[in-house]
Design a protein around this motif. Sequence first.
Motif, PDB file in Angstrom:
ATOM      1  N   CYS A  34     -40.891  77.102  37.473  1.00  0.00           N
ATOM      2  CA  CYS A  34     -39.519  77.467  37.078  1.00  0.00           C
ATOM      3  C   CYS A  34     -38.527  77.009  38.146  1.00  0.00           C
ATOM      4  O   CYS A  34     -38.746  77.205  39.336  1.00  0.00           O
ATOM      5  N   GLU A  35     -37.441  76.387  37.702  1.00  0.00           N
ATOM      6  CA  GLU A  35     -36.337  75.996  38.584  1.00  0.00           C
ATOM      7  C   GLU A  35     -35.090  76.739  38.143  1.00  0.00           C
ATOM      8  O   GLU A  35     -34.626  76.575  37.024  1.00  0.00           O
ATOM      9  N   ASN A  36     -34.534  77.562  39.022  1.00  0.00           N
ATOM     10  CA  ASN A  36     -33.319  78.307  38.683  1.00  0.00           C
ATOM     11  C   ASN A  36     -32.097  77.401  38.807  1.00  0.00           C
ATOM     12  O   ASN A  36     -31.982  76.613  39.744  1.00  0.00           O
ATOM     13  N   VAL A  37     -31.201  77.498  37.830  1.00  0.00           N
ATOM     14  CA  VAL A  37     -29.912  76.807  37.874  1.00  0.00           C
ATOM     15  C   VAL A  37     -28.835  77.833  37.521  1.00  0.00           C
ATOM     16  O   VAL A  37     -29.131  78.888  36.969  1.00  0.00           O
ATOM     17  N   ASN A  38     -27.596  77.517  37.838  1.00  0.00           N
ATOM     18  CA  ASN A  38     -26.508  78.455  37.580  1.00  0.00           C
ATOM     19  C   ASN A  38     -26.457  78.851  36.102  1.00  0.00           C
ATOM     20  O   ASN A  38     -26.293  78.003  35.225  1.00  0.00           O
ATOM     21  N   GLY A  39     -26.639  80.119  35.852  1.00  0.00           N
ATOM     22  CA  GLY A  39     -26.539  80.643  34.501  1.00  0.00           C
ATOM     23  C   GLY A  39     -27.752  80.408  33.633  1.00  0.00           C
ATOM     24  O   GLY A  39     -27.779  80.824  32.483  1.00  0.00           O
ATOM     25  N   SER A  40     -28.795  79.760  34.174  1.00  0.00           N
ATOM     26  CA  SER A  40     -29.957  79.458  33.344  1.00  0.00           C
ATOM     27  C   SER A  40     -31.144  79.078  34.229  1.00  0.00           C
ATOM     28  O   SER A  40     -31.177  79.390  35.415  1.00  0.00           O
ATOM     29  N   TYR A  41     -32.111  78.375  33.642  1.00  0.00           N
ATOM     30  CA  TYR A  41     -33.287  77.908  34.374  1.00  0.00           C
ATOM     31  C   TYR A  41     -33.904  76.751  33.597  1.00  0.00           C
ATOM     32  O   TYR A  41     -33.589  76.535  32.421  1.00  0.00           O
ATOM     33  N   THR A  42     -34.789  75.998  34.260  1.00  0.00           N
ATOM     34  CA  THR A  42     -35.532  74.935  33.588  1.00  0.00           C
ATOM     35  C   THR A  42     -37.011  75.076  33.914  1.00  0.00           C
ATOM     36  O   THR A  42     -37.375  75.598  34.972  1.00  0.00           O
ATOM     37  N   CYS A  43     -37.867  74.627  33.011  1.00  0.00           N
ATOM     38  CA  CYS A  43     -39.315  74.630  33.211  1.00  0.00           C
ATOM     39  C   CYS A  43     -39.769  73.195  33.433  1.00  0.00           C
ATOM     40  O   CYS A  43     -39.553  72.342  32.569  1.00  0.00           O
ATOM     41  N   GLU A  44     -40.381  72.930  34.593  1.00  0.00           N
ATOM     42  CA  GLU A  44     -40.849  71.598  34.937  1.00  0.00           C
ATOM     43  C   GLU A  44     -42.374  71.577  34.977  1.00  0.00           C
ATOM     44  O   GLU A  44     -43.007  72.567  35.343  1.00  0.00           O
ATOM     45  N   GLU A  45     -42.956  70.425  34.627  1.00  0.00           N
ATOM     46  CA  GLU A  45     -44.408  70.300  34.598  1.00  0.00           C
ATOM     47  C   GLU A  45     -44.977  70.259  36.008  1.00  0.00           C
ATOM     48  O   GLU A  45     -44.422  69.612  36.903  1.00  0.00           O
ATOM     49  N   CYS A  46     -46.100  70.958  36.207  1.00  0.00           N
ATOM     50  CA  CYS A  46     -46.810  70.918  37.486  1.00  0.00           C
ATOM     51  C   CYS A  46     -47.372  69.520  37.730  1.00  0.00           C
ATOM     52  O   CYS A  46     -47.523  68.720  36.801  1.00  0.00           O
ATOM     53  N   ASP A  47     -47.705  69.252  38.990  1.00  0.00           N
ATOM     54  CA  ASP A  47     -48.369  68.005  39.332  1.00  0.00           C
ATOM     55  C   ASP A  47     -49.709  67.934  38.593  1.00  0.00           C
ATOM     56  O   ASP A  47     -50.348  68.970  38.331  1.00  0.00           O
ATOM     57  N   SER A  48     -50.160  66.720  38.285  1.00  0.00           N
ATOM     58  CA  SER A  48     -51.392  66.554  37.509  1.00  0.00           C
ATOM     59  C   SER A  48     -52.628  67.052  38.258  1.00  0.00           C
ATOM     60  O   SER A  48     -53.688  67.250  37.655  1.00  0.00           O
TER      61      SER A  48
END
Length: 353
Positions: free
Chosen positions: A246-260
């Motif tokens: 999880c990456e927090n951003v202002n007012g929201s968040y994004t889900c990024e894929e883990c390293d392989s």
Amino acid sequence: MRPPPRTALGFLLLLLLPPAPDAARKLTPCQQCRALVDKFNQGMANTAKKNFGGGNTAWEEKTLSKYEFSEIRLLEILEGLCESSDFECNQMVEQQEERLEAWWLQLKKKYPDLFEWFCVQTLKVCCSPGTYGPACSACQGGSERPCSGNGHCNGDGSRQGDGSCQCHIGYQGPLCKDCVSSYFSSLRNETHSICTACDESCKTCSGPTNRDCLECEEGWTRVEDTCLDVDECAAETPPCSETQYCENVNGSYTCEECDSTCVGCTGKGPAKCKECVSGYSKEDGQCADVDECSLVEKACKRENENCYNTPGSFVCVCPEGFAETEDACVPTAQGEVPEENPVQPQPPSREDL
């Protein structure tokens, strides 16, 4: 088999033709008139210094000054108004040539604004700025500052439209004086109304900072008198899947894929793995490939078999000159013993695995 009739072929071709682009659409009478006046004014600018080459200024002024108001100059301007292929423009010039000539020779000083005289008063196809419709009525808010200066008057300058206001971003109301949600009024008096954007943390506000929020925007929460970002990534139940971080951003968040190389992770890259996938192990704090071919316990079990390490795995291959059997790699030539360091085949790429 008989070919289809020509009419059918023609109809088929019409269906296949692409629609005409917006630029090819027919101009309104006002647009035609405005375009003609713009070209006429450009023609006046292009011919302004013509026939005055410099030198004997007194002689030029005496002999050539007539050119400025001459029919010769008018003819040169008229000839440059339309492209030869522009039928509507050429038709309009032909129909209105006498009027343009009358303005040039007799009325130019009295009515210096050609657009106002020609398009608005004479042909009556346009209106003055700030007015609209058949009677050139004043736009909402008055012709001086339609829509309080914060919007566009529908039909402004034409004989069309209904004079209603289409407000700019941040404004609303019949005269575009009111502020929409997430904007606040930074100036308002009898003549002007200015709306300014709230801070991104505010749904509604009374000023420009996150301390002026009347209501926090989604993804923000009030702490004392300030709207602060909610860190969704710190929630007890993570919002992302097990293979994401999880990456927090202002007012929201994004889900990024883990390293392989990771089985679960806390951030970007192999150093943020919770555990490593098969074929990798923690080394200096990050998941690194295990070289199975260098382990004490041999990875390739058959006699004479070569081991090749690959990312996350390995392959076992018989050397050149050896044939595979179930238990060993055996020489193919009679009585030959394999070389100590035979030419090794290239290991397969990761994509081949």
